[in-house]
Design a protein around this motif. Sequence first.
Motif, PDB file in Angstrom:
ATOM      1  N   VAL A   3      29.898  61.866  27.806  1.00 26.32           N
ATOM      2  CA  VAL A   3      29.789  60.437  26.985  1.00 26.32           C
ATOM      3  C   VAL A   3      28.007  60.791  27.701  1.00 26.32           C
ATOM      4  CG1 VAL A   3      31.816  59.321  25.356  1.00 26.32           C
ATOM      5  CG2 VAL A   3      31.050  59.013  28.126  1.00 26.32           C
ATOM      6  N   ALA A   4      27.405  59.421  26.829  1.00 28.21           N
ATOM      7  CA  ALA A   4      26.504  59.494  28.187  1.00 28.21           C
ATOM      8  C   ALA A   4      26.424  57.663  27.884  1.00 28.21           C
ATOM      9  CB  ALA A   4      25.495  59.949  27.219  1.00 28.21           C
ATOM     10  N   PHE A   5      25.758  57.465  28.300  1.00 31.61           N
ATOM     11  CA  PHE A   5      24.881  55.481  29.058  1.00 31.61           C
ATOM     12  C   PHE A   5      23.782  55.264  28.170  1.00 31.61           C
ATOM     13  CE2 PHE A   5      29.365  56.512  30.253  1.00 31.61           C
ATOM     14  CZ  PHE A   5      30.078  55.533  29.772  1.00 31.61           C
ATOM     15  N   CYS A   6      23.063  54.712  27.911  1.00 34.34           N
ATOM     16  CA  CYS A   6      21.396  54.187  28.257  1.00 34.34           C
ATOM     17  C   CYS A   6      21.455  53.015  27.796  1.00 34.34           C
ATOM     18  CB  CYS A   6      21.024  55.147  27.134  1.00 34.34           C
ATOM     19  SG  CYS A   6      21.998  55.495  25.139  1.00 34.34           S
ATOM     20  N   GLU A   7      20.021  52.870  27.524  1.00 37.23           N
ATOM     21  CA  GLU A   7      19.491  51.469  27.796  1.00 37.23           C
ATOM     22  C   GLU A   7      18.462  51.105  26.529  1.00 37.23           C
ATOM     23  OE1 GLU A   7      19.839  49.368  31.563  1.00 37.23           O
ATOM     24  OE2 GLU A   7      18.045  50.017  31.603  1.00 37.23           O
ATOM     25  N   ALA A   8      17.879  50.370  25.941  1.00 43.52           N
ATOM     26  CA  ALA A   8      17.130  50.287  25.087  1.00 43.52           C
ATOM     27  C   ALA A   8      15.713  49.246  25.558  1.00 43.52           C
ATOM     28  CB  ALA A   8      16.927  51.103  23.526  1.00 43.52           C
ATOM     29  N   GLU A   9      14.714  49.130  25.464  1.00 45.39           N
ATOM     30  CA  GLU A   9      14.060  47.339  25.166  1.00 45.39           C
ATOM     31  C   GLU A   9      12.603  47.852  23.656  1.00 45.39           C
ATOM     32  OE1 GLU A   9      13.222  49.491  28.721  1.00 45.39           O
ATOM     33  OE2 GLU A   9      15.239  48.746  28.983  1.00 45.39           O
ATOM     34  N   LEU A  10      12.819  46.692  23.224  1.00 39.90           N
ATOM     35  CA  LEU A  10      11.514  46.716  21.857  1.00 39.90           C
ATOM     36  C   LEU A  10      11.280  45.190  22.707  1.00 39.90           C
ATOM     37  CD1 LEU A  10      14.101  46.923  18.694  1.00 39.90           C
ATOM     38  CD2 LEU A  10      13.226  48.370  20.123  1.00 39.90           C
ATOM     39  N   TYR A  11       9.926  46.005  22.615  1.00 37.59           N
ATOM     40  CA  TYR A  11       8.618  44.942  22.419  1.00 37.59           C
ATOM     41  C   TYR A  11       7.537  44.593  21.218  1.00 37.59           C
ATOM     42  CZ  TYR A  11       9.916  46.174  27.344  1.00 37.59           C
ATOM     43  OH  TYR A  11      10.928  45.782  28.823  1.00 37.59           O
ATOM     44  N   GLY A  51       3.798  43.708  21.950  1.00 29.66           N
ATOM     45  CA  GLY A  51       2.668  43.635  22.909  1.00 29.66           C
ATOM     46  C   GLY A  51       3.949  43.658  23.908  1.00 29.66           C
ATOM     47  N   SER A  52       3.700  41.894  25.222  1.00 29.74           N
ATOM     48  CA  SER A  52       4.360  42.756  26.460  1.00 29.74           C
ATOM     49  C   SER A  52       5.807  41.218  25.638  1.00 29.74           C
ATOM     50  CB  SER A  52       3.759  41.647  27.067  1.00 29.74           C
ATOM     51  OG  SER A  52       3.274  40.013  26.754  1.00 29.74           O
ATOM     52  N   ARG A  53       5.732  40.970  24.870  1.00 31.49           N
ATOM     53  CA  ARG A  53       6.778  40.501  24.869  1.00 31.49           C
ATOM     54  C   ARG A  53       8.100  41.067  24.505  1.00 31.49           C
ATOM     55  NH1 ARG A  53       7.999  38.056  19.749  1.00 31.49           N
ATOM     56  NH2 ARG A  53       5.620  38.374  18.818  1.00 31.49           N
ATOM     57  N   GLN A  54       9.144  41.135  24.823  1.00 29.21           N
ATOM     58  CA  GLN A  54       9.897  41.786  24.638  1.00 29.21           C
ATOM     59  C   GLN A  54      11.386  40.729  23.475  1.00 29.21           C
ATOM     60  OE1 GLN A  54      13.411  41.840  27.985  1.00 29.21           O
ATOM     61  NE2 GLN A  54      13.551  44.314  27.465  1.00 29.21           N
ATOM     62  N   ILE A  55      11.732  42.074  22.413  1.00 22.92           N
ATOM     63  CA  ILE A  55      12.404  41.121  21.351  1.00 22.92           C
ATOM     64  C   ILE A  55      13.798  41.612  21.170  1.00 22.92           C
ATOM     65  CG2 ILE A  55      12.372  41.665  18.844  1.00 22.92           C
ATOM     66  CD1 ILE A  55       9.378  40.327  19.837  1.00 22.92           C
ATOM     67  N   LEU A  56      14.208  43.181  21.836  1.00 28.62           N
ATOM     68  CA  LEU A  56      15.818  42.973  21.701  1.00 28.62           C
ATOM     69  C   LEU A  56      15.777  44.141  23.283  1.00 28.62           C
ATOM     70  CD1 LEU A  56      17.316  44.294  18.972  1.00 28.62           C
ATOM     71  CD2 LEU A  56      17.205  45.746  20.267  1.00 28.62           C
ATOM     72  N   LYS A  57      16.986  43.859  23.331  1.00 24.34           N
ATOM     73  CA  LYS A  57      17.561  44.526  25.126  1.00 24.34           C
ATOM     74  C   LYS A  57      18.969  45.252  23.583  1.00 24.34           C
ATOM     75  CE  LYS A  57      17.315  43.903  29.084  1.00 24.34           C
ATOM     76  NZ  LYS A  57      17.500  43.317  29.817  1.00 24.34           N
ATOM     77  N   ALA A  58      19.012  46.634  24.181  1.00 22.70           N
ATOM     78  CA  ALA A  58      19.699  47.508  23.671  1.00 22.70           C
ATOM     79  C   ALA A  58      20.459  48.346  24.899  1.00 22.70           C
ATOM     80  CB  ALA A  58      19.754  47.881  22.589  1.00 22.70           C
TER      81      ALA A  58
END
Length: 151
Positions: A113-121, A123-130
């Motif tokens: 298994v692999a564990f990971c993280e992501a961010e959506l933006y 511009g500089s405004r963060q929209i989503l973290k996963a």
Amino acid sequence: MSSSDIDHNPPEGFVLSTTRGPYTSHNGPFYHKVTEDGFWHGVRVQQRHCNSRGITHGGMLMSFADGLLGTAVFRATKTIALTIRMNSDFLSSARPGDWLEGTARITRATRSVAFCEAELYVGSRQILKATGVFKLMSRHKVPDEGEPVVS
């Protein structure tokens, strides 16, 4: 504003992704770039990506983040993987015409298994973290030849 009125042109450095599956291709067009710090995927938000309130649908954001997480796993392990679990935190919204981009990384991997993280933006405004957990399909390991296919 209709989808045909929105310019798809990505920011400098992004190129059209052409190796995506049918589901992802249908939701695009998607773009990518690779930098010294990692990789980025991007999409120009269209009206068809939105809910009845005119903001990007949560399912679209989650699909985009899932692709980022899967790409991070593949880039790090050279192994095809399947999503076991994904958690998303919706932090802000995106609207038609916005350039939505994101990146992801592996935080830990075992043999299975692999564990990971992501961010959506936008511009500089963060929209989503996963965050995600992916099952590594070791019998589908890909030889390390060139840039891997993005999901």
